[in-house]
Write an enzyme that holds these catalytic residues in place. Structure first.
Site, PDB file in Angstrom:
ATOM      1  N   ARG A 126      21.797  71.256  65.537  1.00 36.16           N
ATOM      2  CA  ARG A 126      22.857  71.656  64.612  1.00 36.16           C
ATOM      3  C   ARG A 126      24.016  72.280  65.385  1.00 36.16           C
ATOM      4  NH1 ARG A 126      19.335  75.118  60.426  1.00 36.16           N
ATOM      5  NH2 ARG A 126      18.520  75.817  62.433  1.00 36.16           N
ATOM      6  N   ASP A 131      27.761  74.362  65.310  1.00 38.39           N
ATOM      7  CA  ASP A 131      28.457  75.354  64.491  1.00 38.39           C
ATOM      8  C   ASP A 131      29.820  74.835  64.047  1.00 38.39           C
ATOM      9  OD1 ASP A 131      26.369  77.142  64.887  1.00 38.39           O
ATOM     10  OD2 ASP A 131      27.293  78.022  66.662  1.00 38.39           O
ATOM     11  N   ARG A 145      27.511  79.493  73.898  1.00 45.09           N
ATOM     12  CA  ARG A 145      28.733  80.284  73.727  1.00 45.09           C
ATOM     13  C   ARG A 145      28.564  81.708  74.248  1.00 45.09           C
ATOM     14  NH1 ARG A 145      30.137  79.682  67.600  1.00 45.09           N
ATOM     15  NH2 ARG A 145      31.639  81.297  68.189  1.00 45.09           N
TER      16      ARG A 145
END
Length: 245
Positions: free
Chosen positions: A50, A52, A197
């Site tokens: 998945r 973001d 990130r």
């Protein structure tokens, strides 16, 4: 029943991430809605990873079970005519029924791009993290090598997506500067929520001189998100490839 695998490329700028959420425009909702219209049956897809909101993909993988007799090539061509222009099907193929885009994956490769220049070009604003001040790229690259291997990456996991284990193995980490761009490639057997990130944000702090190069090991060992750097923004992140046996 047949199991169909699709490889997708998408620009995540205008989507609220991959996962379907009530009231939000997402990649999953767009894919499933158009597959249902095309195949005239209810379709639920399984995704390799998945992404973001505002994160992009060059090689996202999904699979779904269908009773249709339409060939994979025809599904690819027809679905591309249904989808918005910022989502494309790159490849479609029939796979064994046991194939699962997420569970069958051996590793995933992500890329992160920083645009390191005083001037911020409007052409890159949706696809890079603009940092106007100098960064010590050699130190960032050296620090990245401490993360290679099998570790508990709790210090780089954001809250919001509980997992059974926070142990992951980074198999490869390359970080270099090319012109005004600082580019990082990270390959691992799996990633925690916002792990890439958070790692990039921490390495930028190393490049700024805010975090010592040698502190990376202690950040790992602390298993404490609070002592690592802030997360990098989403628009510089790309899911490049998912590897299978």
């Amino acid at each position: 029943m047949r199991n169909i695998k699709l490889i997708l490329e998408y620009n995540g700028t205008f989507y609220h991430g991959w996962q379907k959420q009530p009231g939000f425009f997402t990649i999953q909702e767009t894919i499933e809605r158009n597959l249902c219209s095309l195949l005239k049956e209810q379709i639920k897809v399984t995704v390799a990873g998945r992404t973001d909101a505002r994160v992009h993909a060059e090689g996202q993988v999904i699979n779904f079970i269908t009773s249709t007799s339409i060939s994979p090539l025809a599904i690819k061509c027809a679905l591309n005519s249904y989808l918005p222009k910022d989502i494309r099907v790159k490849k479609a193929e029939r796979v064994p029924v046991g194939f699962d885009a997420r569970k069958s994956a051996l590793s995933r490769l992500y890329r992160y791009i920083i645009y390191n220049s005083v001037f911020h070009s409007p052409f890159y604003r949706n696809f890079t993290w603009h940092i106007p001040f100098p960064l010590e790229v050699d130190k960032m690259s050296e620090a990245s090598q401490f993360l290679i291997g099998r570790h508990d990456f709790s210090s780089f996991q954001s809250q919001g997506s509980p997992t059974f284990s926070s142990i992951r193995e980074i198999k490869k980490f390359i970080l270099f500067k090319k012109g005004k761009f600082i580019i990082a490639y990270i390959k691992a057997d799996g990633f925690l929520y916002k792990m890439v990130r958070n790692i990039i944000g921490t390495l930028v702090e190393v490049g700024r001189g805010k975090i010592s190069l040698l502190k990376i090991n202690s950040i790992l060992e602390a298993k404490n998100r609070g002592i690592a750097g802030p997360p990098a923004p989403p628009q510089g992140l790309y899911l490049v490839r998912v590897n299978y046996k």
